[in-house]
Each structure stands twice: as structure tokens, then as C-alpha cells.
Design a protein around this motif. Sequence first.
Motif, PDB file in Angstrom:
ATOM      1  N   GLU A 111       0.853  -1.184   0.000  1.00 33.79           N
ATOM      2  CA  GLU A 111       0.000   0.000   0.000  1.00 33.79           C
ATOM      3  C   GLU A 111       0.889   1.234   0.000  1.00 33.79           C
ATOM      4  O   GLU A 111       1.766   1.382   0.846  1.00 33.79           O
ATOM      5  CB  GLU A 111      -0.915   0.002   1.226  1.00 33.79           C
ATOM      6  N   TYR A 112       0.665   2.115  -0.983  1.00 37.84           N
ATOM      7  CA  TYR A 112       1.498   3.290  -1.151  1.00 37.84           C
ATOM      8  C   TYR A 112       0.682   4.556  -0.875  1.00 37.84           C
ATOM      9  O   TYR A 112      -0.541   4.568  -1.022  1.00 37.84           O
ATOM     10  CB  TYR A 112       2.040   3.363  -2.574  1.00 37.84           C
ATOM     11  N   GLY A 113       1.387   5.615  -0.502  1.00 38.67           N
ATOM     12  CA  GLY A 113       0.718   6.901  -0.309  1.00 38.67           C
ATOM     13  C   GLY A 113       1.211   7.600   0.937  1.00 38.67           C
ATOM     14  O   GLY A 113       1.495   6.957   1.962  1.00 38.67           O
ATOM     15  N   ASP A 114       1.326   8.936   0.838  1.00 45.05           N
ATOM     16  CA  ASP A 114       1.732   9.730   1.991  1.00 45.05           C
ATOM     17  C   ASP A 114       0.576   9.842   2.977  1.00 45.05           C
ATOM     18  O   ASP A 114      -0.504   9.306   2.761  1.00 45.05           O
ATOM     19  CB  ASP A 114       2.189  11.122   1.533  1.00 45.05           C
ATOM     20  N   ASP A 115       0.802  10.542   4.077  1.00 45.19           N
ATOM     21  CA  ASP A 115      -0.187  10.650   5.139  1.00 45.19           C
ATOM     22  C   ASP A 115      -1.527  11.162   4.603  1.00 45.19           C
ATOM     23  O   ASP A 115      -1.590  12.122   3.838  1.00 45.19           O
ATOM     24  CB  ASP A 115       0.313  11.599   6.227  1.00 45.19           C
ATOM     25  N   MET A 116      -2.599  10.511   5.026  1.00 50.76           N
ATOM     26  CA  MET A 116      -3.946  10.900   4.609  1.00 50.76           C
ATOM     27  C   MET A 116      -4.331  12.225   5.263  1.00 50.76           C
ATOM     28  O   MET A 116      -4.151  12.418   6.460  1.00 50.76           O
ATOM     29  CB  MET A 116      -4.939   9.799   4.987  1.00 50.76           C
ATOM     30  N   GLN A 117      -4.872  13.139   4.442  1.00 55.40           N
ATOM     31  CA  GLN A 117      -5.365  14.418   4.932  1.00 55.40           C
ATOM     32  C   GLN A 117      -6.888  14.351   5.023  1.00 55.40           C
ATOM     33  O   GLN A 117      -7.561  14.017   4.044  1.00 55.40           O
ATOM     34  CB  GLN A 117      -4.942  15.549   3.993  1.00 55.40           C
ATOM     35  N   ILE A 118      -7.453  14.687   6.195  1.00 52.78           N
ATOM     36  CA  ILE A 118      -8.893  14.602   6.420  1.00 52.78           C
ATOM     37  C   ILE A 118      -9.435  15.977   6.809  1.00 52.78           C
ATOM     38  O   ILE A 118      -8.838  16.675   7.633  1.00 52.78           O
ATOM     39  CB  ILE A 118      -9.228  13.588   7.525  1.00 52.78           C
ATOM     40  N   SER A 119     -10.557  16.346   6.219  1.00 49.58           N
ATOM     41  CA  SER A 119     -11.240  17.590   6.589  1.00 49.58           C
ATOM     42  C   SER A 119     -12.725  17.286   6.789  1.00 49.58           C
ATOM     43  O   SER A 119     -13.260  16.333   6.221  1.00 49.58           O
ATOM     44  CB  SER A 119     -11.059  18.661   5.517  1.00 49.58           C
ATOM     45  N   SER A 156     -13.995  14.677   3.992  1.00 52.54           N
ATOM     46  CA  SER A 156     -13.276  14.532   2.720  1.00 52.54           C
ATOM     47  C   SER A 156     -11.857  14.085   3.046  1.00 52.54           C
ATOM     48  O   SER A 156     -11.313  14.445   4.093  1.00 52.54           O
ATOM     49  CB  SER A 156     -13.253  15.851   1.940  1.00 52.54           C
ATOM     50  N   ALA A 157     -11.270  13.298   2.147  1.00 50.49           N
ATOM     51  CA  ALA A 157      -9.930  12.760   2.399  1.00 50.49           C
ATOM     52  C   ALA A 157      -9.103  12.804   1.121  1.00 50.49           C
ATOM     53  O   ALA A 157      -9.637  12.716   0.008  1.00 50.49           O
ATOM     54  CB  ALA A 157     -10.012  11.331   2.919  1.00 50.49           C
ATOM     55  N   SER A 158      -7.785  12.945   1.290  1.00 51.26           N
ATOM     56  CA  SER A 158      -6.882  12.972   0.134  1.00 51.26           C
ATOM     57  C   SER A 158      -5.512  12.429   0.535  1.00 51.26           C
ATOM     58  O   SER A 158      -5.111  12.500   1.695  1.00 51.26           O
ATOM     59  CB  SER A 158      -6.737  14.395  -0.421  1.00 51.26           C
ATOM     60  N   ILE A 159      -4.801  11.882  -0.456  1.00 49.32           N
ATOM     61  CA  ILE A 159      -3.414  11.445  -0.278  1.00 49.32           C
ATOM     62  C   ILE A 159      -2.642  11.771  -1.550  1.00 49.32           C
ATOM     63  O   ILE A 159      -3.223  12.109  -2.583  1.00 49.32           O
ATOM     64  CB  ILE A 159      -3.299   9.928   0.011  1.00 49.32           C
TER      65      ILE A 159
END
Length: 307
Positions: free
Chosen positions: A173-181, A190-193
Motif C-alpha cells: 500500500e502506497y501513499g503519503d499521510d492521509m489528509q482529512i477535513s 473529505s480525504a486525500s493522499i
Amino acid sequence: MGLAILIFVTVLLISDAVSIKSHAYVSKTADLPCPFTKAQNISLSELVVFWQDQQKLVLYEHYLGTEKLDSVHAKYLGRTSFDRDNWTLRLHNVQIKDMGSYDCFIQKKPPTGTIILQQTLTELSVTANYSEPEIKLVQNVTRNSGMNLTCMSKQGHPKPTKMYFLITNSTNEYGDDMQISQDNVTELFSASISLSLPFPDGVRSLTVVCVLETESMKISSKSYNLTLPESQPVQKYWLETGASITVLLVVLLLIILVVKIYHKKQDRPSRPSNTTHTLERDSHADRESINLEELEPQIASAKPNAE
């Protein structure tokens, strides 16, 4: 004695309260059941049926066969409908803030007072489907730049627990820290990586998928294909560029050569002027020769006179 028996019966009935779990999606309709087991023996016109939330605010009241709106809280007015056949209250246009517990009370109202025949507790959970995760390319893919991607999913509930990228033929599983608002009004998340990785050696194309997980669901994006650009067009471009530069240099060299030749011709004396100069020089020599011959007699005659 009769009052004591009434209190005992009421406590006994409430101790057998029913607990039900219900689920609804945001903007849809939630069911708040209140199944009455003695409905066959008692008419609805003899009963008082009402629902209230965990803050004791009344959603709906059916009083002795008639809907009674006086005690209904403003936030629930126009949002409920009672299904008499199924003894169910339907709460319309559900929002995240409607999540919680609701009590339904069924009371009988004899001339001597009120008897609680049944209490039903409903735990309502509310879910909002996240938008399908969307992958976007931050920078064009090259062997040097690698993969630079972002992924976003919006307007969901409950709070996401995990978000990541999956790459072809890999279980990592790849991806930087998940950003949640979270929206302050709708309480939706809402979430983004993001992803930044070198393109694997020996591979020209691969597929990436973005996955969002919550405690109750998992949603994946469409497959996103990444392909390194073909090297042939690049070589062709440089070949064409090199050929153009070569032709330009050749033209410039020819121009410089022509200019140099032209200047050399301008600096060299012309043939007609050389011929004239030679003729003048020869004429001058002839004049000198003629003058000497004319002077010889004069010189000879001058000698005796000198003696």
C-alpha cells in the motif's frame, strides 16, 4: 392498592422495552419502528403514540386517533410520516446530525390515568457514501520524474480509517499521510493522499488504483494507467532538430565565404590600371633614350670649344 398495582404493571412493561437498530443514508428516509404486539386487541383511537429523540424533543404524536402537532419540535415538522399498518415512523431527509437514539412510547389512556403499554428504543446510524476516489496526475510521467499523483474522495461519513494506492502486481500500500477535513455544517468528511515514486526499472506501463476505507465500507477508484512516453519520437525530434541546425550552419558558412571572396576582389588592383602604368613606364624610358642621342653631337662639338 390499585395505584400500586398500576405502578407495578407500568414498570414491568417498560422493563421489557424493545431495542432496534436502524440505518439510513444521508438525504434518504430512516425507519423508526415501534411494533405493537397488542395492536389486534386495542384500537389506535384508544392510544397515545409518540416518538422523541435523545434530547427529549418530540418528533411525532398520534393522540387518540388523530395527529397532534402542538408538541412536535420545529426541526421535525414536515419531516415525518406515520405508517399505521407497520407502526413505523419515517423520518425524511436524514442528515448526519439525526444520528442517535429514539424512543417510541405507546400509552393507553383510561379514565383513571395513563398506562405505558410499550417502549421501543431505536439506535439510528447514518451513512453518507463517499464520492468515487479520483486520481489526478500532478506531473507528466518520465523515467526521471517518476510518478506524481494525488487522490481525493469527498462528502462521506463515517470518518475514513485508511486511504492508499495499489500498483500493478504489488500488494504493498502506497501513499503519503492521509489528509482529512470535515464540513462544519453537513459534518461530512473529505480525504486525500499523494504519491511520489520512481517509475520501476524495466517497466514501461502500469496501473494504479486508489482505495478509501472506513469501518463499514471500502470504495475504489477507476484504474489509472501510466505509460512512459515512447523514446522513438524523442529521437526523431532531435534528429530533425540536428538536421535543421546543420543546414543553417552550412548556409551561414556559405554566406561568410561569399562575403570574404567579394571583399578580396574589391581590394585587388584591376588589370587595366596595371597596363597603363606599364605603358607609361615604357614611354618614359623611350623618352630618356631619345634625349641622350640628341645630346651626343652637342657633347662632341662642345669638346673643341673647350680646348
